[in-house]
Design a protein around this motif. Sequence first.
Motif, mmCIF file in Angstrom:
data_model
loop_
_atom_site.group_PDB
_atom_site.id
_atom_site.type_symbol
_atom_site.label_atom_id
_atom_site.label_comp_id
_atom_site.label_asym_id
_atom_site.label_seq_id
_atom_site.Cartn_x
_atom_site.Cartn_y
_atom_site.Cartn_z
ATOM 1 N N GLN A 139 6.526 4.932 3.522
ATOM 2 C CA GLN A 139 6.936 3.627 3.023
ATOM 3 C C GLN A 139 8.050 3.016 3.865
ATOM 4 O O GLN A 139 8.104 1.797 4.053
ATOM 5 N N ARG A 140 8.931 3.855 4.357
ATOM 6 C CA ARG A 140 10.089 3.335 5.094
ATOM 7 C C ARG A 140 9.754 2.976 6.535
ATOM 8 O O ARG A 140 10.163 1.923 7.043
ATOM 9 N N ASP A 141 9.027 3.861 7.211
ATOM 10 C CA ASP A 141 8.830 3.706 8.646
ATOM 11 C C ASP A 141 7.442 3.209 9.026
ATOM 12 O O ASP A 141 7.278 2.596 10.083
ATOM 13 N N GLY A 142 6.438 3.525 8.214
ATOM 14 C CA GLY A 142 5.082 3.122 8.565
ATOM 15 C C GLY A 142 4.632 3.731 9.882
ATOM 16 O O GLY A 142 3.936 3.082 10.669
ATOM 17 N N ASP A 189 4.366 -4.250 3.082
ATOM 18 C CA ASP A 189 4.781 -4.100 1.689
ATOM 19 C C ASP A 189 4.904 -2.600 1.399
ATOM 20 O O ASP A 189 3.924 -1.928 1.111
ATOM 21 N N ALA A 190 6.135 -2.106 1.521
ATOM 22 C CA ALA A 190 6.357 -0.664 1.377
ATOM 23 C C ALA A 190 5.949 -0.149 0.002
ATOM 24 O O ALA A 190 5.539 1.011 -0.139
ATOM 25 N N SER A 191 6.024 -0.991 -1.019
ATOM 26 C CA SER A 191 5.695 -0.542 -2.371
ATOM 27 C C SER A 191 4.223 -0.217 -2.539
ATOM 28 O O SER A 191 3.839 0.495 -3.470
ATOM 29 N N VAL A 209 2.317 1.155 0.020
ATOM 30 C CA VAL A 209 1.907 2.235 0.921
ATOM 31 C C VAL A 209 1.779 3.522 0.114
ATOM 32 O O VAL A 209 2.709 3.933 -0.587
ATOM 33 N N GLY A 254 -0.451 -2.089 1.995
ATOM 34 C CA GLY A 254 0.905 -2.193 2.514
ATOM 35 C C GLY A 254 1.030 -2.180 4.014
ATOM 36 O O GLY A 254 2.151 -2.311 4.535
ATOM 37 N N VAL A 310 4.489 -2.075 8.557
ATOM 38 C CA VAL A 310 4.607 -2.071 7.103
ATOM 39 C C VAL A 310 4.908 -3.494 6.636
ATOM 40 O O VAL A 310 5.903 -4.091 7.042
#
Length: 443
Positions: free
Chosen positions: A192-195, A225-227, A229, A296, A223
């Motif tokens: 979620q943070r780095d993709g 939309d991290a939410s 992923v 995401g 990324v």
Amino acid sequence: MSNTLYRLGTASQYDSALRNISQRQTDLSNLQENLTSGKRVVRASDDPVAAAQAERALTRISRIQTEQRALDQQRNSIAQAESSLGDAVKLGQEIRELLVSAGNASQVPSDRRTVANQLQSLRDQLFTIASRQDTNGQPLFSALGSALSPLLGPQSATFDYQFNGLAGQAAAGEASIPLVLDGDAAFSFQPQRDGAYHAGISNTAVPPSPRNGRQLIAGAIQVVDASKVGADPATGKGYNYSVAFTSVVPGSTPGTFTATYKITSTEPGFIPPAPVTVSNFPADKAVTIPVTGVPGLKFDITATPTKAVDGTITLSPAVGDTITLEPSSSIFSVLDRAIAEIGSANNSNAAVQAVGQALGNLDKGLDRIHNVRGYAGELLNRADRITGDQSQRAIQLEADRTRAEDLDMIQGFSDFQNQQVGYEAALKSYSMVQKLSLFNYIA
């Protein structure tokens, strides 16, 4: 006028004079002791309140000295960790230059294998940096606790790495800073943070669609939309996704084609979105296809067809072309995969794809290292501020101790001289009183 006679006892006079002399001698000795020690309060009985104040000040000064010794050790460890991260950044830049050279279309497979060997050497040096220890044998990047090597891996053929310990960064205190940094934050990725996903390309058609010089390149994963992923809640590991072209047919406009792709995932309960159709792209020119529908995430596919001497065009994308997205767990996963793919690339298309993916994720890894290095720099600044504050506190406490127990030397010498004069006068008066006996005047 009447004459009054008083009876004075000689023994009483002698006792009074001796007591006076003894007291003055004691006072003179005490003043001499004060001058010699430079203190007004030599014993607690001299001034209980002042003695207690001085003792409290000394206790606090001792505690500051102890905290400062611990802070010096913490500062040295963080400085070493910050320097190590600087070395990691330099290695990352060298790795980046080699990756760019590996993507040069003029290189032959043997050249790329040579580059892969060089990358392997730099990768090993980077892993050594991640496992560095301070002078006490404590890993510099052990976070909240880990073994000698913060990272374990690769765990499987997917180049997966696992942080060997408890990830997280210890908080700084009022008079202390952490002794180590979070190696998980510096070298590991979170979906979620780095993709940080690796896009691999294959053709799953039966029989496989021939390349015949055509190109299919997937760009770096972003990324949006991290939410959304997907990641395993137990391990934090991201899920795999695949984008497969299921249909490539002539478009409604002459000389164009229309392609359809579908998205699948290893995520439990994943509901595949509706197939996406890319309409009327030119058959003889490169086309950039934005991929949507991966939760995401987004990326582009660049497809370049090939044209034979006889004018025959081999389309790209083709049926069965599949782009598989796999999460990278750390910067070492990125390097290991890049080394394997560059070393085995038998054509420029495969090399360009491997290099493009590696460069995008390497930059994300360097961003992580830069972030942790910046935090280390702030910790060092904090240590300097703590040292300054502690020095000021020690000065204030020393002043409190001085006011409580130290002697004003000018006043002390003055009191000593006065007491000495009084003592000498008492001795002389006593010697004179000794002669004032009635028997001295009786014939």
